[in-house]
Design a protein around this motif. Structure first.
Motif, short mmCIF file in Angstrom:
data_model
loop_
_atom_site.label_atom_id
_atom_site.label_comp_id
_atom_site.label_asym_id
_atom_site.label_seq_id
_atom_site.Cartn_x
_atom_site.Cartn_y
_atom_site.Cartn_z
N GLY A 161 5.38 55.75 -11.49
CA GLY A 161 6.72 56.24 -11.24
C GLY A 161 7.15 56.06 -9.80
O GLY A 161 8.26 55.60 -9.51
N LEU A 162 6.26 56.42 -8.87
CA LEU A 162 6.59 56.30 -7.45
C LEU A 162 6.83 54.85 -7.05
O LEU A 162 7.82 54.54 -6.37
CB LEU A 162 5.46 56.92 -6.63
N SER A 163 5.95 53.96 -7.48
CA SER A 163 6.09 52.56 -7.07
C SER A 163 7.34 51.92 -7.68
O SER A 163 8.02 51.12 -7.01
CB SER A 163 4.84 51.76 -7.44
N HIS A 164 7.68 52.28 -8.90
CA HIS A 164 8.89 51.74 -9.50
C HIS A 164 10.15 52.33 -8.86
O HIS A 164 11.17 51.63 -8.72
CB HIS A 164 8.90 51.96 -11.01
N PHE A 165 10.09 53.59 -8.46
CA PHE A 165 11.24 54.17 -7.76
C PHE A 165 11.48 53.43 -6.45
O PHE A 165 12.63 53.10 -6.10
CB PHE A 165 11.03 55.67 -7.50
N VAL A 166 10.42 53.18 -5.70
CA VAL A 166 10.55 52.45 -4.43
C VAL A 166 11.07 51.03 -4.69
O VAL A 166 11.95 50.53 -3.97
CB VAL A 166 9.21 52.42 -3.67
N LEU A 167 10.55 50.39 -5.74
CA LEU A 167 11.00 49.04 -6.07
C LEU A 167 12.49 49.01 -6.37
O LEU A 167 13.19 48.05 -6.02
CB LEU A 167 10.20 48.52 -7.27
N MET A 168 12.99 50.08 -7.00
CA MET A 168 14.40 50.13 -7.38
C MET A 168 15.31 50.43 -6.18
O MET A 168 16.44 49.94 -6.11
CB MET A 168 14.61 51.21 -8.45
N GLY A 195 14.78 47.60 -0.43
CA GLY A 195 14.81 46.14 -0.40
C GLY A 195 14.69 45.63 1.02
O GLY A 195 14.51 46.42 1.97
N PRO A 196 14.79 44.33 1.22
CA PRO A 196 14.69 43.75 2.56
C PRO A 196 15.67 44.41 3.54
O PRO A 196 16.85 44.61 3.22
CB PRO A 196 15.05 42.28 2.33
N GLY A 197 15.16 44.78 4.71
CA GLY A 197 15.98 45.45 5.72
C GLY A 197 15.95 46.95 5.65
O GLY A 197 16.36 47.63 6.60
N ASP A 198 15.47 47.52 4.54
CA ASP A 198 15.38 48.97 4.42
C ASP A 198 14.10 49.48 5.08
O ASP A 198 13.02 48.95 4.83
CB ASP A 198 15.38 49.40 2.95
N VAL A 199 14.24 50.51 5.90
CA VAL A 199 13.11 51.08 6.61
C VAL A 199 12.63 52.34 5.89
O VAL A 199 13.43 53.19 5.52
CB VAL A 199 13.49 51.42 8.07
N VAL A 200 11.31 52.42 5.73
CA VAL A 200 10.69 53.57 5.06
C VAL A 200 9.63 54.17 5.98
O VAL A 200 8.81 53.45 6.55
CB VAL A 200 10.04 53.16 3.72
N LEU A 201 9.66 55.50 6.13
CA LEU A 201 8.67 56.21 6.92
C LEU A 201 7.58 56.75 6.00
O LEU A 201 7.86 57.29 4.93
CB LEU A 201 9.32 57.38 7.66
N PRO A 206 16.05 54.76 9.14
CA PRO A 206 15.25 54.81 7.91
C PRO A 206 16.04 55.33 6.71
O PRO A 206 16.95 56.16 6.86
CB PRO A 206 14.11 55.76 8.28
N LYS A 207 15.66 54.83 5.56
CA LYS A 207 16.33 55.19 4.32
C LYS A 207 15.53 56.20 3.51
O LYS A 207 16.09 56.99 2.74
CB LYS A 207 16.52 53.91 3.48
N LEU A 208 14.19 56.19 3.68
CA LEU A 208 13.32 56.94 2.79
C LEU A 208 12.11 57.44 3.56
O LEU A 208 11.60 56.77 4.46
CB LEU A 208 12.87 56.01 1.65
N LEU A 209 11.64 58.63 3.18
CA LEU A 209 10.41 59.22 3.70
C LEU A 209 9.51 59.54 2.52
O LEU A 209 9.94 60.16 1.55
CB LEU A 209 10.73 60.51 4.48
N ILE A 210 8.25 59.09 2.60
CA ILE A 210 7.28 59.36 1.53
C ILE A 210 6.26 60.37 2.03
O ILE A 210 5.63 60.16 3.08
CB ILE A 210 6.57 58.06 1.09
N LEU A 211 6.09 61.46 1.29
CA LEU A 211 5.15 62.52 1.64
C LEU A 211 4.26 62.86 0.46
O LEU A 211 4.58 62.54 -0.69
CB LEU A 211 5.91 63.79 2.07
#
Length: 403
Positions: free
Chosen positions: A109-116, A119-125, A171-176
């Protein structure tokens, strides 16, 4: 004669070598040679799925109605059971239609959410160290990964604020994930209040992987980020039955939270899968709504294994290795004894396997800030853990550790 055709895969090239594979390969070689290796490396739960859940899955599997394609979002009764669990455990009210979705394990679920959503240029912390898919899902999606140190001697939120100030584009997203794998770090509700406020201020989506929601010890209870008012504006939370109900092999998980984020996950899943087999979804309903003694039993067994490992390793004398007891997860995050720090976590893990006959995960496999540590998985019974301790203490004694 034509030459060999070579294929170049950009995303594959961006993925680093799997550091843990070296130790796994050494373990396989030793076992093929007849050696008894105690595997405390991979976090693969060994306790059985509750009998009443297995029986329900078998019963449902015999019903032809469950042999057809299911729903990628999860059948309605499962989504209802998921929201009931949140209400019962965390006093969080959720709409089963818009704010809950079943996933084929939290990792999928997590990996598919990130895939969706990335994209290129999006920064994730993402914290460093971290469970590998938290970092590598970003790379697979083509995003720009930025590490935020998660260490015992720094304030993570201060590190997060610093990373935000120094990062461009925004950044667009933070993963915890708390309780945290591999460091076993735990947080309180006040921590999530700060995270939600930070995310709202910076227009940041938050993923919280809550895989160890139920595996807590010594009076500690892990909070859900969704308990915080306003969290549903910014957050999606993933929960797994792998550890709490020993259902790792059945691949049962769910996500709840922001309706737009849930919709995005449901949309990509509608293209990629038809959900868990329906018989397993029915078993998951029984797991969530049925007797919960198994959760307490599993938690207590992990606590006993934790104490067996840490108490025996820390007993004074030659080969002594003092380690702090974690309040959550099925892991022990252990700093390499000072005299052996110079080996590094990979070489130390290899030496432990070859000389103590115990497999652990090198900390560097979870990120640069994992260097200097190894992770023990509490996936063997207490008898085997005591056997592992004897081998480890002998190895440390020979290396001149402990007095």
């Amino acid at each position: 004669m034509s030459g060999e055709v070579r294929h170049d895969f950009d995303k594959l090239n961006r993925l680093p070598p799997y550091v843990l594979a070296e130790v796994i390969e050494l373990m396989k070689t030793a076992r093929r040679a007849g050696e008894d290796i105690i595997d405390l490396g991979m976090g693969n739960p060994d306790m059985p799925t509750p009998p009443h859940v297995v029986e329900k899955i078998c019963e449902a599997a015999r019903d032809p109605r469950n042999h057809r394609y299911s729903s990628s979002r999860g059948i309605p009764n499962l989504r209802a059971a998921i929201t009931e669990w949140y209400q019962r455990r965390h006093a969080v009210s959720l709409d089963p239609e818009a704010e809950a979705i079943a996933v084929i394990g939290a990792k999928e679920g997590l990996s598919h959410f990130v895939l969706m959503t990335v994209g290129p240029g999006d920064v994730v912390l993402c914290p460093d160290p971290a469970y590998p898919i938290h970092q590598y899902s970003v790379i697979i999606a083509g995003g720009d990964l930025r590490h935020v140190p998660l260490t015992h001697d720094t304030d993570f939120i201060a590190n997060l604020e610093q990373a935000m100030e120094r990062t461009w584009p925004k950044p667009k997203l933070l993963i915890l994930s708390f309780p945290h794998n591999p460091t076993t770090t735990v947080v309180d509700r006040a921590f999530f209040e700060r995270i939600v406020a930070f995310a709202r201020e910076h227009d940041l989506m938050v993923i919280h992987d809550f895989a160890y929601a139920e595996i807590c010890f010594d009076g500690y209870t892990a909070p859900s980020i969704l308990e915080v008012p306003g969290a549903k504006d910014v957050a999606i939370e993933f929960v797994s039955l792998s550890k709490s109900h020993s259902m790792a092999g059945w691949r049962v998980g769910f996500a709840c939270g922001n309706s737009d984020m849930i919709h995005a996950l449901g949309r990509i899943k509608s293209y990629l899968d038809y959900g868990m087999p329906q018989a397993i979804q029915i078993g998951a309903i029984v797991a969530l709504r049925g007797p919960q003694d198994v959760v307490e039993q599993n938690k207590e067994e992990y606590r006993r294994r934790r104490d067996t490992l840490i108490d025996a390793l820390g007993k004074p004398g030659e080969g002594c290795w003092k380690i702090e007891k974690p309040l959550g997860t099925m892991f022990v995050w252990a700093p390499i004894p000072e005299p052996l720090q110079e080996l590094g976590s990979l070489e130390f893990s290899k030496r432990l396997l070859l000389e103590a006959k115990v497999a652990v995960s090198p900390g560097v496999g979870f990120g640069a800030n994992g260097e200097g540590y190894v992770r023990f998985s509490l996936i063997e019974n207490r008898h085997r853990i005591r056997q592992a301790v004897r081998g480890i203490r002998s190895f440390l004694r020979d290396a001149g550790v402990g007095a």
